[in-house]
Design a protein around this motif. Structure first.
Motif, PDB file in Angstrom:
ATOM      1  N   ALA A  74      -5.248   7.509  -9.747  1.00  0.00           N
ATOM      2  CA  ALA A  74      -4.324   6.202  -9.274  1.00  0.00           C
ATOM      3  C   ALA A  74      -4.183   5.914  -7.907  1.00  0.00           C
ATOM      4  N   ALA A  75      -4.010   4.721  -7.546  1.00  0.00           N
ATOM      5  CA  ALA A  75      -3.854   4.491  -6.244  1.00  0.00           C
ATOM      6  C   ALA A  75      -2.566   3.761  -5.962  1.00  0.00           C
ATOM      7  N   MET A  76      -2.046   3.722  -4.688  1.00  0.00           N
ATOM      8  CA  MET A  76      -0.878   3.093  -4.227  1.00  0.00           C
ATOM      9  C   MET A  76      -1.144   2.402  -3.068  1.00  0.00           C
ATOM     10  N   ALA A  77      -1.050   1.159  -2.807  1.00  0.00           N
ATOM     11  CA  ALA A  77      -1.192   0.253  -1.771  1.00  0.00           C
ATOM     12  C   ALA A  77       0.195   0.192  -1.019  1.00  0.00           C
ATOM     13  N   VAL A  78       0.263   0.286   0.597  1.00  0.00           N
ATOM     14  CA  VAL A  78       1.264   0.268   1.356  1.00  0.00           C
ATOM     15  C   VAL A  78       1.092  -0.904   2.580  1.00  0.00           C
ATOM     16  N   SER A  79       1.968  -0.657   3.406  1.00  0.00           N
ATOM     17  CA  SER A  79       1.922  -1.934   4.363  1.00  0.00           C
ATOM     18  C   SER A  79       1.036  -1.548   5.520  1.00  0.00           C
ATOM     19  N   SER A  80       0.730  -0.624   5.663  1.00  0.00           N
ATOM     20  CA  SER A  80      -0.290  -0.149   6.900  1.00  0.00           C
ATOM     21  C   SER A  80      -0.928   1.096   6.711  1.00  0.00           C
ATOM     22  N   GLY A  81      -1.840   1.567   7.597  1.00  0.00           N
ATOM     23  CA  GLY A  81      -2.626   2.854   7.318  1.00  0.00           C
ATOM     24  C   GLY A  81      -1.559   3.764   8.202  1.00  0.00           C
ATOM     25  N   ALA A  82      -0.753   3.604   8.870  1.00  0.00           N
ATOM     26  CA  ALA A  82       0.332   4.342   9.382  1.00  0.00           C
ATOM     27  C   ALA A  82       1.263   4.717   8.316  1.00  0.00           C
ATOM     28  N   THR A  83       1.625   3.830   7.547  1.00  0.00           N
ATOM     29  CA  THR A  83       2.537   4.119   6.572  1.00  0.00           C
ATOM     30  C   THR A  83       1.845   4.931   5.317  1.00  0.00           C
ATOM     31  N   ALA A  84       0.708   4.999   5.079  1.00  0.00           N
ATOM     32  CA  ALA A  84      -0.265   5.758   4.131  1.00  0.00           C
ATOM     33  C   ALA A  84      -0.158   7.234   4.778  1.00  0.00           C
ATOM     34  N   VAL A  85      -0.289   7.326   6.169  1.00  0.00           N
ATOM     35  CA  VAL A  85      -0.286   8.753   6.458  1.00  0.00           C
ATOM     36  C   VAL A  85       1.013   9.216   6.373  1.00  0.00           C
ATOM     37  N   ILE A 205     -12.635  -1.785   5.654  1.00  0.00           N
ATOM     38  CA  ILE A 205     -12.266  -2.418   4.328  1.00  0.00           C
ATOM     39  C   ILE A 205     -11.891  -3.933   4.497  1.00  0.00           C
ATOM     40  N   GLY A 206     -10.749  -4.064   5.346  1.00  0.00           N
ATOM     41  CA  GLY A 206     -10.449  -5.647   5.544  1.00  0.00           C
ATOM     42  C   GLY A 206     -11.697  -6.391   6.075  1.00  0.00           C
ATOM     43  N   GLY A 207     -12.101  -5.673   7.414  1.00  0.00           N
ATOM     44  CA  GLY A 207     -13.265  -5.824   8.016  1.00  0.00           C
ATOM     45  C   GLY A 207     -13.188  -7.143   8.951  1.00  0.00           C
ATOM     46  N   HIS A 208     -12.116  -7.932   9.283  1.00  0.00           N
ATOM     47  CA  HIS A 208     -12.110  -9.014  10.084  1.00  0.00           C
ATOM     48  C   HIS A 208     -10.931  -8.972  10.958  1.00  0.00           C
ATOM     49  N   GLY A 209     -10.101  -8.114  11.102  1.00  0.00           N
ATOM     50  CA  GLY A 209      -9.123  -7.945  12.299  1.00  0.00           C
ATOM     51  C   GLY A 209      -8.131  -8.825  11.883  1.00  0.00           C
ATOM     52  N   THR A 210      -7.915  -9.310  10.653  1.00  0.00           N
ATOM     53  CA  THR A 210      -6.739 -10.069  10.347  1.00  0.00           C
ATOM     54  C   THR A 210      -5.491  -9.517   9.496  1.00  0.00           C
ATOM     55  N   THR A 211      -5.622  -8.379   9.030  1.00  0.00           N
ATOM     56  CA  THR A 211      -4.781  -7.973   8.114  1.00  0.00           C
ATOM     57  C   THR A 211      -4.363  -6.496   8.057  1.00  0.00           C
ATOM     58  N   LEU A 212      -3.164  -6.115   8.128  1.00  0.00           N
ATOM     59  CA  LEU A 212      -2.502  -4.683   7.937  1.00  0.00           C
ATOM     60  C   LEU A 212      -2.659  -4.306   6.461  1.00  0.00           C
ATOM     61  N   GLY A 213      -2.883  -2.971   6.220  1.00  0.00           N
ATOM     62  CA  GLY A 213      -2.696  -2.656   4.893  1.00  0.00           C
ATOM     63  C   GLY A 213      -3.428  -1.111   4.732  1.00  0.00           C
ATOM     64  N   GLY A 214      -2.676  -0.459   4.068  1.00  0.00           N
ATOM     65  CA  GLY A 214      -3.026   1.089   3.761  1.00  0.00           C
ATOM     66  C   GLY A 214      -3.085   1.524   2.029  1.00  0.00           C
ATOM     67  N   VAL A 215      -3.670   2.353   1.861  1.00  0.00           N
ATOM     68  CA  VAL A 215      -3.548   2.774   0.557  1.00  0.00           C
ATOM     69  C   VAL A 215      -3.526   4.467   0.564  1.00  0.00           C
ATOM     70  N   ILE A 216      -2.965   5.099  -0.515  1.00  0.00           N
ATOM     71  CA  ILE A 216      -3.079   6.353  -0.963  1.00  0.00           C
ATOM     72  C   ILE A 216      -3.691   6.510  -2.460  1.00  0.00           C
ATOM     73  N   VAL A 217      -4.697   7.387  -2.513  1.00  0.00           N
ATOM     74  CA  VAL A 217      -5.342   7.723  -3.891  1.00  0.00           C
ATOM     75  C   VAL A 217      -5.054   9.128  -4.422  1.00  0.00           C
ATOM     76  N   ASP A 218      -4.633   9.082  -5.437  1.00  0.00           N
ATOM     77  CA  ASP A 218      -4.191  10.354  -6.106  1.00  0.00           C
ATOM     78  C   ASP A 218      -5.317  10.908  -6.899  1.00  0.00           C
ATOM     79  N   GLY A 219      -6.146  12.070  -6.594  1.00  0.00           N
ATOM     80  CA  GLY A 219      -7.218  12.702  -7.450  1.00  0.00           C
ATOM     81  C   GLY A 219      -6.785  12.938  -8.901  1.00  0.00           C
ATOM     82  N   GLY A 220      -5.420  13.492  -8.991  1.00  0.00           N
ATOM     83  CA  GLY A 220      -5.137  13.825 -10.094  1.00  0.00           C
ATOM     84  C   GLY A 220      -5.476  15.222 -10.831  1.00  0.00           C
ATOM     85  N   THR A 221      -6.053  15.905  -9.944  1.00  0.00           N
ATOM     86  CA  THR A 221      -6.496  17.386 -10.194  1.00  0.00           C
ATOM     87  C   THR A 221      -5.716  18.462  -9.819  1.00  0.00           C
TER      88      THR A 221
END
Length: 424
Positions: A74-85, A205-221
């Protein structure tokens, strides 16, 4: 489905409108059917959308798509990469705990670890370098995680992820891997022993310098329940959410379930539906963009390596690079489009080249369609001491390039004129 197809179609089934593009669900909340329905959703007994600080249909497609590409539970998106960290670590650590990190990190991550978390009594233990033995030496009974970047920014080092996971798991500790530079199309850390993967979606992933975002992915194992004393936040009843015991009540993806219901729900660092839509657009073309990024980076690196005005070039695509073998093992022989070089004349010459480019953009970002240049010691890592810079793999003269999608000859001409202006 293969990666290129997942990036375009994963996680989305059109609703009654039959919209081909993922709709932007620009709403704050979703109506409950009745009180029983509300209670079932709030108690996590049934899936559903209710308040967009916690989940949203547009964001959900992005989460499913990235989760599928990484092979996670499962994954959860957040407001920025810094938030994901931040959230990936605070999901496990309390005051008095520590985690081990490699020192070869993005500047803001290094600063957060070294100067912010200690103020809430969470200790970072930087390893001497990125070698597994150095990491293992810093783990003790209070350690809750090992953190690394799969490809360091800006150092360009490639982590021996399987070896790092082996030493971490032998000591009962999960591995959190920042996969921003590699992206899931070059490297899937969960396949090599990582337990949690994060991204700054702002970059490739965004690739165009327009949009902040981050994500966290749980391996589940990861076996949280095997160590109830070490991972109490995952085992004991959670007072912030109905007494849920995440590793017991949600065994398939306990880490990300806690992250959403405690971290995201209570901090409010949600990704907006519009940003999710923009990031989905970027993800659709990632497989097409990466080869062009790489070929352009190689052309630029070869030009710089042959130029007598340049004293060194660090590009993992070169056979002589110390991480070339690891790139072959983990990146399939591919090379990310991040490279560094130094100019004859040292730090001041590097800054002067930074000031003299005309096509390259002087930015702190990377992974953009546009080519970007920065001088890490005076920008992204400006707050670091000389000793910290050395640990992070940054020299005072280093210039970092994030090579974009322009014609490579134009990029080379720009660097040539900048070098001529500085060195002659």
């Amino acid at each position: 489905m293969r990666d290129e197809t997942i990036a375009i179609h994963g996680g989305y089934t059109p609703d009654s409108t039959r919209a081909v593009a993922v709709p932007i669900y620009q709403t704050v909340a979703h109506e409950f059917v009745d009180a029983d329905h509300a209670g079932a959703i709030m108690d996590l007994e049934t899936p559903g959308f209710h308040y967009n600080r916690i989940n949203n249909p547009t964001v959900d497609v992005l989460e499913q798509r990235i989760g599928a590409l990484e092979g996670g539970a499962a994954a959860m998106a957040v407001s920025s990469g810094a938030t994901a960290v931040s959230m990936s670590l605070l999901n496990l650590l309390s005051a008095g705990d520590n985690f081990v990190s490699v020192p070869t990190l993005y500047g803001a991550t290094y600063t957060y670890f070294a100067h912010v978390l200690p103020r809430v009594s969470i200790e970072v233990r930087f390893s001497a370098d990125d070698h597994p033995d150095s990491i293992a030496a810093r783990i003790d009974e209070r350690t809750k995680a090992v953190f690394c970047e799969t490809v360091g920014n800006p150092a360009g080092n490639v982590i021996d992820l399987a070896a790092v996971a082996e030493v971490a798991h032998a000591r009962g500790v999960p591995v959190i891997a920042d996969n921003t530079v590699a992206t899931p199309l070059l490297l899937k850390p969960l396949r090599h022993g990582a337990d949690v993967v994060i991204h700054s979606l702002t970059k490739f992933i965004g690739g165009h310098g327009t949009t902040l975002g981050g994500v966290i992915v749980d391996g589940g194992t990861f076996p949280w329940a095997d160590q109830p004393d070490r991972f109490r936040l995952m085992i004991e009843p959670e007072p912030a959410f109905h007494g849920v015991r995440y590793a017991i009540d949600f065994p398939d993806a306990p880490y990300i379930t806690r992250c959403r219901t405690v971290g995201l729900r209570n901090t409010g660092a949600a990704l907006s539906p519009f940003n999710a839509f923009q990031l989905l657009q970027g993800l659709e073309t990632l497989a097409v963009r990466l080869p062009r990024h790489e070929s352009n980076a190689r052309a630029v690196a070869e030009f710089l390596a042959a130029d007598t005005r340049v004293t060194s070039v660090d590009f993992v695509g070169f056979p002589e690079n110390p991480y070339h073998e690891l790139a072959g093992r983990y990146l399939g022989g591919r090379a990310p489009s991040i490279l560094t070089f130094t100019v004859r004349g040292g730090r001041e010459a590097g800054i002067a080249v930074f000031n003299s480019v005309k096509l390259f953009k002087r930015l702190l970002n990377m992974g953009d369609a546009k080519s970007l240049i920065t001088h890490p010691a005076s920008t992204t890592h400006r707050q670091l001491t000389p000793q910290d810079l050395k640990l992070a793999g940054i020299t005072p003269a280093m210039v970092r390039l994030s090579v974009g999608l322009e014609h490579p000859d134009d990029l080379i001409e720009d660097l040539d004129q900048a070098l001529a202006a500085v060195v002659g």
